[in-house]
Design an enzyme around this catalytic site. Structure first.
Site, PDB file in Angstrom:
ATOM      1  CD  GLN A  52      24.463 -14.096  75.319  1.00 39.85           C
ATOM      2  OE1 GLN A  52      25.033 -14.360  74.276  1.00 39.85           O
ATOM      3  NE2 GLN A  52      25.131 -13.979  76.455  1.00 39.85           N
TER       4      GLN A  52
ATOM      5  CG  LEU B   4      34.727  -4.023  82.132  1.00 35.82           C
ATOM      6  CD1 LEU B   4      35.249  -4.931  83.247  1.00 35.82           C
ATOM      7  CD2 LEU B   4      35.882  -3.209  81.570  1.00 35.82           C
TER       8      LEU B   4
ATOM      9  CG  HIS C 281      33.916 -12.861  81.639  1.00 34.37           C
ATOM     10  ND1 HIS C 281      34.812 -12.186  80.849  1.00 34.37           N
ATOM     11  CD2 HIS C 281      32.950 -13.312  80.801  1.00 34.37           C
ATOM     12  CE1 HIS C 281      34.429 -12.239  79.588  1.00 34.37           C
ATOM     13  NE2 HIS C 281      33.293 -12.906  79.526  1.00 34.37           N
TER      14      HIS C 281
ATOM     15  CB  SER D  26      36.180 -10.411  75.163  1.00 32.66           C
ATOM     16  OG  SER D  26      35.717 -11.034  76.341  1.00 32.66           O
TER      17      SER D  26
HETATM   18  O1  PAF Z   1      27.973 -14.160  76.100  1.00 31.84           O
HETATM   19  C1  PAF Z   1      28.824 -14.945  75.617  1.00 31.84           C
HETATM   20  O2  PAF Z   1      30.021 -14.846  75.876  1.00 31.84           O
HETATM   21  C2  PAF Z   1      28.368 -16.048  74.673  1.00 31.84           C
HETATM   22  O3  PAF Z   1      27.350 -15.612  73.835  1.00 31.84           O
HETATM   23  C3  PAF Z   1      27.954 -17.328  75.407  1.00 31.84           C
HETATM   24  C4  PAF Z   1      26.724 -17.102  76.285  1.00 31.84           C
HETATM   25  C5  PAF Z   1      29.116 -17.818  76.264  1.00 31.84           C
HETATM   26  C6  PAF Z   1      27.611 -18.436  74.413  1.00 31.84           C
HETATM   27  O4  PAF Z   1      28.696 -18.768  73.620  1.00 31.84           O
END
Ligand code: PAF
Length: 285
Positions: A153, A184, A37, A186
């Site tokens: 995604q 990495l 992140h 979560s």
């Molecule tokens: O990738 C993520 O952490 C989630 O799918 C997102 C894009 C924040 C949407 O909740």
């Protein structure tokens, strides 16, 4: 750094920045932040005047038997990391703020949302596209930053932005890995020592796929067979999907060429992890 809890506060703050002619970069997250992140934060800092991070564990993208309730939540620690990285705005709404009672509008991208994770997790991408469109409407960023680790995604959100003529540029940043190759995530927080060691096989399988392509193997079937054989070294790792696909449509490809996406999802013990590789070079035959 401002921490905003309501959509009206976030709309007002972003509106103010826009009126000053500032470019807003948005990083949508579900918190439990890690170096992946933070690499998005740095990318946003490099091309935008204002960096905004949203932190919201989105119930709409979890299936009924998935880990919504136990998903790691660490808002205070996340905010400390973001403050240290000079983020300007954190948007951390409650569930009621994002989905007030009676909410009945959803965004669904047909076709591509039913592939890979969308096939294994029905309704998942409808949840993702709904919350991300809401975040785009609230913040109206010029750019939004996502990690390549969630390759499916990326495909779904890119199609949503194109199909709905959204005025936002998606910036996709490379996968960040631990020194030993683990991508990495979560969800790595769920892994005990043994499962963490087993999980390394996913990156090794991706590396094997790249090696095969470099050696001139173009057949997806054979290349995936090689990757599957690597994963089989860890009998407790159970493949959900392993596929060679077009990175935009997520349709299977019979022949692998440069730019093809090799994607894997697997259960390591009870934890579902994903990893992928964009084939960077192929030997010609
Ligand atoms: O990738 C993520 O952490 C989630 O799918 C997102 C894009 C924040 C949407 O909740």
């Amino acid at each position: 750094m401002e921490i905003l809890k309501t959509t009206s506060q976030m709309q007002a703050a972003c509106g103010n920045f826009r009126r000053q002619g500032k470019r807003i970069g948005l990083i949508p997250t579900m918190g439990a932040l890690h170096a992946g992140h933070l690499s998005l934060v740095r990318a946003a800092r490099g091309s935008c005047d204002v960096v905004a991070v949203s932190i919201f564990v989105n119930p709409a993208q979890f299936g009924p038997d998935e880990d919504f309730s136990k998903y790691p939540r660490s808002l205070e620690q996340d905010c400390a990391l973001l403050q240290a990285d000079r983020v300007d705005l954190v948007f951390a709404p409650s569930m009621e703020e994002m989905y007030p009672p009676g909410t009945s509008t959803f965004v669904a991208v047909e076709g591509v949302s039913e592939r890979l994770d969308g096939a294994s997790r029905p309704g998942h991408f409808r949840g993702v596209t709904t919350v991300v469109s809401k975040l785009f409407h609230i913040a109206m960023p010029q750019q939004a930053f996502f990690g390549q680790k969630d390759a499916a995604q990326v495909a779904v959100l890119s199609k949503m932005v194109r199909d709905l003529n959204m005025d936002v540029e998606l910036v996709i940043c490379p996968i960040v890995r631990e020194a030993d190759g683990l991508a990495l995530s979560s969800r790595n927080a769920y892994l005990d020592r043994d499962h963490r060691r087993q999980a390394l096989v996913l990156n090794r399988a991706m590396a094997r796929a790249q090696e095969c392509a470099l050696a001139g193997e173009h057949s997806s079937a054979r290349l995936l067979q090689e990757a599957r054989a690597i994963i089989a070294y860890e009998p407790e790792v159970r493949i959900d999907y392993l596929a060679a696909v077009n990175p935009e449509t997520l349709d299977d490809v019979a022949d692998v060429h440069e730019g093809a996406l090799i994607a894997v999802a697997a259960y390591v013990g009870p934890t579902r992890l994903i990893d992928n590789l964009l084939i960077s070079k192929c030997a010609s035959v």
